[in-house]
Design a protein around this motif. Sequence first.
Motif, PDB file in Angstrom:
ATOM      1  N   ILE A  90      -4.496  18.778   7.781  1.00  0.00           N
ATOM      2  CA  ILE A  90      -3.322  19.599   7.508  1.00  0.00           C
ATOM      3  C   ILE A  90      -3.502  21.053   7.915  1.00  0.00           C
ATOM      4  N   TRP A  91      -4.683  21.643   7.754  1.00  0.00           N
ATOM      5  CA  TRP A  91      -4.794  23.090   7.939  1.00  0.00           C
ATOM      6  C   TRP A  91      -4.627  23.530   9.380  1.00  0.00           C
ATOM      7  N   PRO A  92      -5.101  22.806  10.383  1.00  0.00           N
ATOM      8  CA  PRO A  92      -4.759  23.192  11.757  1.00  0.00           C
ATOM      9  C   PRO A  92      -3.250  23.154  12.001  1.00  0.00           C
ATOM     10  N   THR A  93      -2.568  22.199  11.387  1.00  0.00           N
ATOM     11  CA  THR A  93      -1.120  22.099  11.521  1.00  0.00           C
ATOM     12  C   THR A  93      -0.429  23.306  10.906  1.00  0.00           C
ATOM     13  N   ILE A  94      -0.828  23.659   9.682  1.00  0.00           N
ATOM     14  CA  ILE A  94      -0.231  24.813   9.018  1.00  0.00           C
ATOM     15  C   ILE A  94      -0.518  26.096   9.785  1.00  0.00           C
ATOM     16  N   ALA A  95      -1.720  26.236  10.311  1.00  0.00           N
ATOM     17  CA  ALA A  95      -2.064  27.438  11.077  1.00  0.00           C
ATOM     18  C   ALA A  95      -1.165  27.582  12.296  1.00  0.00           C
ATOM     19  N   ARG A  96      -0.912  26.480  13.000  1.00  0.00           N
ATOM     20  CA  ARG A  96      -0.019  26.545  14.161  1.00  0.00           C
ATOM     21  C   ARG A  96       1.407  26.878  13.736  1.00  0.00           C
ATOM     22  N   ALA A  97       1.845  26.298  12.627  1.00  0.00           N
ATOM     23  CA  ALA A  97       3.204  26.563  12.149  1.00  0.00           C
ATOM     24  C   ALA A  97       3.358  28.018  11.731  1.00  0.00           C
ATOM     25  N   GLU A  98       2.350  28.571  11.078  1.00  0.00           N
ATOM     26  CA  GLU A  98       2.406  29.981  10.689  1.00  0.00           C
ATOM     27  C   GLU A  98       2.396  30.892  11.910  1.00  0.00           C
ATOM     28  N   SER A  99       1.630  30.522  12.916  1.00  0.00           N
ATOM     29  CA  SER A  99       1.608  31.326  14.139  1.00  0.00           C
ATOM     30  C   SER A  99       2.954  31.262  14.853  1.00  0.00           C
ATOM     31  N   GLN A 145       5.641  19.635  11.816  1.00  0.00           N
ATOM     32  CA  GLN A 145       5.689  18.208  12.112  1.00  0.00           C
ATOM     33  C   GLN A 145       4.835  17.838  13.330  1.00  0.00           C
ATOM     34  N   CYS A 146       4.281  18.825  14.018  1.00  0.00           N
ATOM     35  CA  CYS A 146       3.462  18.570  15.215  1.00  0.00           C
ATOM     36  C   CYS A 146       2.009  18.355  14.788  1.00  0.00           C
ATOM     37  N   VAL A 147       1.730  17.190  14.275  1.00  0.00           N
ATOM     38  CA  VAL A 147       0.409  16.912  13.727  1.00  0.00           C
ATOM     39  C   VAL A 147      -0.470  16.226  14.775  1.00  0.00           C
ATOM     40  N   ASP A 148      -1.768  16.355  14.604  1.00  0.00           N
ATOM     41  CA  ASP A 148      -2.749  15.653  15.431  1.00  0.00           C
ATOM     42  C   ASP A 148      -3.394  14.571  14.575  1.00  0.00           C
ATOM     43  N   LEU A 149      -3.006  13.332  14.796  1.00  0.00           N
ATOM     44  CA  LEU A 149      -3.527  12.231  14.000  1.00  0.00           C
ATOM     45  C   LEU A 149      -5.039  12.101  14.160  1.00  0.00           C
ATOM     46  N   TYR A 150      -5.704  11.734  13.072  1.00  0.00           N
ATOM     47  CA  TYR A 150      -7.086  11.301  13.195  1.00  0.00           C
ATOM     48  C   TYR A 150      -7.131  10.085  14.132  1.00  0.00           C
ATOM     49  N   ALA A 151      -8.236   9.929  14.839  1.00  0.00           N
ATOM     50  CA  ALA A 151      -8.331   8.862  15.835  1.00  0.00           C
ATOM     51  C   ALA A 151      -8.141   7.478  15.230  1.00  0.00           C
ATOM     52  N   LEU A 179       0.838  -1.187   0.000  1.00  0.00           N
ATOM     53  CA  LEU A 179       0.000   0.000   0.000  1.00  0.00           C
ATOM     54  C   LEU A 179       0.879   1.244   0.000  1.00  0.00           C
ATOM     55  N   THR A 180       0.473   2.233  -0.776  1.00  0.00           N
ATOM     56  CA  THR A 180       1.054   3.568  -0.654  1.00  0.00           C
ATOM     57  C   THR A 180       0.006   4.466  -0.015  1.00  0.00           C
ATOM     58  N   LEU A 181       0.468   5.369   0.825  1.00  0.00           N
ATOM     59  CA  LEU A 181      -0.459   6.235   1.540  1.00  0.00           C
ATOM     60  C   LEU A 181      -0.062   7.696   1.404  1.00  0.00           C
ATOM     61  N   ASP A 182      -1.052   8.519   1.088  1.00  0.00           N
ATOM     62  CA  ASP A 182      -0.914   9.958   1.229  1.00  0.00           C
ATOM     63  C   ASP A 182      -0.826  10.264   2.726  1.00  0.00           C
ATOM     64  N   LEU A 183      -0.337  11.459   3.082  1.00  0.00           N
ATOM     65  CA  LEU A 183      -0.174  11.826   4.490  1.00  0.00           C
ATOM     66  C   LEU A 183      -1.141  12.925   4.920  1.00  0.00           C
ATOM     67  N   ASP A 184      -0.943  14.147   4.404  1.00  0.00           N
ATOM     68  CA  ASP A 184      -1.781  15.281   4.807  1.00  0.00           C
ATOM     69  C   ASP A 184      -3.240  15.047   4.432  1.00  0.00           C
ATOM     70  N   ASP A 185      -4.119  15.240   5.393  1.00  0.00           N
ATOM     71  CA  ASP A 185      -5.565  15.068   5.258  1.00  0.00           C
ATOM     72  C   ASP A 185      -5.981  13.619   5.046  1.00  0.00           C
ATOM     73  N   THR A 186      -5.010  12.704   5.106  1.00  0.00           N
ATOM     74  CA  THR A 186      -5.323  11.278   5.116  1.00  0.00           C
ATOM     75  C   THR A 186      -5.035  10.694   6.493  1.00  0.00           C
ATOM     76  N   LEU A 187      -3.873  11.030   7.057  1.00  0.00           N
ATOM     77  CA  LEU A 187      -3.529  10.579   8.411  1.00  0.00           C
ATOM     78  C   LEU A 187      -3.789  11.642   9.471  1.00  0.00           C
ATOM     79  N   TRP A 188      -3.799  12.898   9.069  1.00  0.00           N
ATOM     80  CA  TRP A 188      -4.057  14.009   9.994  1.00  0.00           C
ATOM     81  C   TRP A 188      -4.629  15.178   9.195  1.00  0.00           C
TER      82      TRP A 188
END
Length: 235
Positions: free
Chosen positions: A22-31, A105-111, A11-20
Amino acid sequence: MNLDTGKLRALTLDLDDTLWPIWPTIARAESALQAWLQRHAPRVTERFDLAAMRADREAVARERPDWAHDLSALRRESIRRLLVAAGETEALLDAAFSVFLAERQCVDLYADSLPALQRLAARWPLFALSNGNADLVRIGLQPWFRGSLAAREFGVGKPDPRIFAAACERLGCAPNEVLHVGDDLRLDVHGALDAGMQAAWVRRDGEGREDDVIGAGVRCWQGPDLLALADRLGV
């Protein structure tokens, strides 16, 4: 679509918006970047608020379509332009980008992500295939993956079939023996199918009928999360 699990070898897996998400992560990084600039390059934050910084990042993306596969290059150029426009030194660029990238890199994984990865990785090799700049080692997910390939490293991104083919080659599998899993219909589903792979569309919003959204004749599995996929694959 009924997946051809009899042929499935990886299996190949996408990461952003598949495992976590992305936009909350980017918002925190920009802040975090904005706070660092306020301390070390205050003229940037005096001239540009967070909305203006985001607008400049979008402007860079429009002006440099040749960098569409390299989100780090786009972000670095945006930071450089802000520093120059505010009269700050470009020597701050590396440190400023490092602040952004570390927080990215500080992502919040989907449950469902970690339990699903554990189940899937126990049966098949998993390979990360992303247009983003996430770092599996820093995020802590490296143990579940045999390898990874980012658009920045490869030179083109999804949906270009070449990056899918490269992932299959690294796995030592024929394309039809690999299932690509992702959240984006164009980048992930159509990209994988065009490369001869099987495809799974993780649709967390759950909206729309299959024929309405995917299109007639496009064959892929779709479901609400990764645990549903693991259930469908029988692991």
